[in-house]
Design a protein around this motif. Structure first.
Motif, PDB file in Angstrom:
ATOM      1  N   GLU A   1       0.556  -0.648  -0.642  1.00 48.57           N
ATOM      2  CA  GLU A   1       0.351  -0.069  -2.054  1.00 48.57           C
ATOM      3  C   GLU A   1       1.607   0.330  -2.771  1.00 48.57           C
ATOM      4  OE1 GLU A   1      -2.346   3.741  -4.106  1.00 48.57           O
ATOM      5  OE2 GLU A   1      -2.514   3.022  -2.136  1.00 48.57           O
TER       6      GLU A   1
ATOM      7  N   ARG B   1      -6.243  -9.129  -0.896  1.00 46.81           N
ATOM      8  CA  ARG B   1      -6.018  -7.964  -1.476  1.00 46.81           C
ATOM      9  C   ARG B   1      -5.077  -8.246  -2.761  1.00 46.81           C
ATOM     10  NH1 ARG B   1      -3.796  -2.652   1.789  1.00 46.81           N
ATOM     11  NH2 ARG B   1      -3.576  -1.346   0.109  1.00 46.81           N
TER      12      ARG B   1
ATOM     13  N   SER C   1       3.450  -3.153  -3.696  1.00 46.50           N
ATOM     14  CA  SER C   1       2.746  -4.054  -4.491  1.00 46.50           C
ATOM     15  C   SER C   1       3.284  -4.863  -5.721  1.00 46.50           C
ATOM     16  CB  SER C   1       1.233  -3.782  -4.270  1.00 46.50           C
ATOM     17  OG  SER C   1       1.049  -2.591  -5.147  1.00 46.50           O
TER      18      SER C   1
END
Length: 536
Positions: free
Chosen positions: A229, A265, A232
């Motif tokens: 996260e 993802r 990213s």
């Protein structure tokens, strides 16, 4: 005999997807071309996935069992650092992993562990010298110098460190990094030594600093450290400098997904399809010079077939032209793994972990869920339980020696204790619990099994033995995952709120990750790189 496969060809090099036919002859792709017969297919053929940095030992599975699980998810190769078993068994452990890997069609690519032990502030089971590194680098199976954790040695021009780096350079093999928090001039000097990657970034600005210094960033999402996260945004700006890795992934999570999870993802957040697949395959293949195909004519036939780019479900995996997995099942068998170990300590008594001096305050490790980095607090001893601070011990498993004692906050246990011989990097015994009696019960259980994880509570002790170096099970992936899940659920029923208390515990002795950790020799400040007292 040739094999023909139809589907949508995902050509990441030309950035196109087209209905086509793939012809396999032996281990290689004989031809790839457009074919009307594949029109309307919901199958997509793309390069096989590569985990760019993983310790197979941390899956708690033997290499053969790891391979069986990984291929189900479209993974055809790993860049594997046998650092964990090397700390237990030295070069013998590295050779063990190489030979076990040969029992499978999977493409294990091992590195020469550069830091065994990682520091001199703990007791390991073995030592790997610069001479050992030079000998390992000659091997074709050794593809790179594994993570240079001793970043202070790099910055301070340590002679032995630079001999290891030079051995990799002379062999024309890349050098992996490991430098949490390093920025600015320090990052530049670290990279200028020839170190080309880092998988320890937890913040975007740190990653950008290292990219600017010339390093490639491995986005990590393992069982303990989860940095996807935070990093990213790089998927939109610096794709050619990225790779994906799990680093440390326990069996219950590996069963449910591997590098395929990163890709799905990344698609979900709108990252470029072709670049994401390159990050998961092409970039690690090129960086480490792996003998892995890239879905081109003449390449090794290493690829994965995906059902629906929306669901992104791997339905078939091929390695060297052979189908090794289909619909969630591996298609090969392997012999039982050879057992190997280094364990030599006696059962412990409660008196050995009692604190003889009455402190008013203690320096306490603070664990953070999903991170390897810890912080530090000074806590009044009369407030330990109210502050969720528990006793933690680390015990030398290679020789009988007095236990090292500390305190840790963040585990949340209200009852019982947990213990493990998976304790990075030297893999001594590590345990945390609500009282001395429970801690000793859990500790003695892993001593009884000569390695493993355990949980104790009142009259009950449950364990998961790890007979391969005290790190890996000799069970199948499914059984190991089930057993691990059982202990995980017990630990959580005792109050732990951590996502994976055993994985978090395993890093509380990792001295090269700041700020405060505990080795078998004492409490250690990873920022000052020195021992500190339990109290002010």
């Amino acid at each position: 005999m040739e094999k023909i496969i139809f589907g949508n060809i995902v050509d990441v090099h030309r950035r196109i997807i087209y209905p086509g036919k793939l012809t396999i002859a032996g281990k290689h792709i004989k031809d790839i071309r457009y074919d009307e017969e594949a029109k309307g297919s919901d199958k997509y053929i793309m390069p096989g996935f590569v985990d760019a940095h993983i310790h197979i030992e941390s899956s708690m599975l033997s290499p053969t069992e790891f391979a069986k699980i990984a291929v189900r998810h479209g993974t055809v190769a790993t860049v594997s650092d046998p650092h964990e078993i090397a700390n237990v068994l030295g070069v013998e452990g590295v050779n063990y992993m190489i030979e076990e890997g040969k029992k499978t069609p999977f493409k294990f690519n091992y590195g020469a562990p550069s830091c065994v032990p990682a520091t001199d502030f703990e007791t390991s089971g073995a030592r790997i010298t610069s001479k050992d590194i030079k000998n390992l680098m000659i091997k074709n199976e050794i593809k790179y110098l594994a993570e240079m954790m001793n970043w202070p040695g790099v910055l301070n021009n340590d002679e032995e460190v630079y001999k290891k780096i030079q051995a990799a350079k002379e062999s024309n093999k890349p050098i992996d990094g490991h430098a949490p928090g390093l920025k600015g001039k320090d990052a530049e000097k670290y990279a200028s030594a020839g170190i080309s990657t880092d998988h320890e970034c937890v913040e975007l600005d740190e990653a950008l600093d290292k990219i600017n210094a010339g390093m490639k960033i491995l986005i990590r999402e393992g069982s303990a450290a989860k940095n996807y996260e935070a990093l990213s945004p790089l998927l939109k700006s610096h794709t050619e400098q990225l790779m994906f890795c799990t680093d440390d992934s326990h069996p219950h999570e590996l069963i449910n997904g591997h590098i395929d999870r990163f890709i799905k993802r990344s698609f979900d957040i709108g990252a470029d399809l072709f670049e994401v697949i390159k990050i998961a395959s092409i970039y690690p293949i090129n960086h480490y010079n792996l003998d892995v195909g890239q879905l081109r004519k003449g390449d090794f036939a290493d690829f994965v077939v995906i059902e629906s780019m929306t669901r992104f479900k791997p339905v078939a995996t091929y390695i060297n032209g052979e189908k090794v997995a289909e619909n969630g099942r591996e298609l090969f068998t392997t012999p039982a793994p050879t057992l190997i170990n280094n364990f030599n300590c006696s059962h412990k008594m409660v008196e050995e972990i009692q604190v003889s001096v009455k402190y008013k305050k203690v320096r306490t490790i603070v664990a953070h869920d999903g991170q390897l980095i810890t912080s530090s607090e000074i806590i009044d001893t009369s407030q330990l339980r109210q502050q969720d601070a528990l006793k933690m011990v680390v015990i030398n498993r290679y020789n009988d020696a007095p236990p090292s004692i500390g305190y840790i906050k963040g585990f949340g246990l209200k009852e019982g204790a947990i213990a493990s011989t998976v304790a990075h990097d030297c893999h001594n015994i590590i345990a945390v619990g609500v009282n001395d009696e429970e801690i000793i019960k859990a500790v003695n259980e892993v001593i009884r099994t000569k390695g493993g994880i355990a949980v104790s509570n009142i009259d009950e002790v449950t364990s998961f033995p790890l007979p391969i170096a005290g790190l890996m099970s000799n069970l199948s992936g499914e059984v190991a995952a089930e057993k691990y899940n059982e202990l995980l659920e017990i630990a959580k029923s005792l109050g732990s709120t951590l996502h994976d208390p055993y994985m978090t515990l395993s890093f509380m002795a990792l001295l090269v990750i700041p700020a405060l950790k505990l080795s078998d020799k004492g409490l250690f400040d990873g920022q000052k790189f020195e021992f500190v007292s339990l109290t002010d």
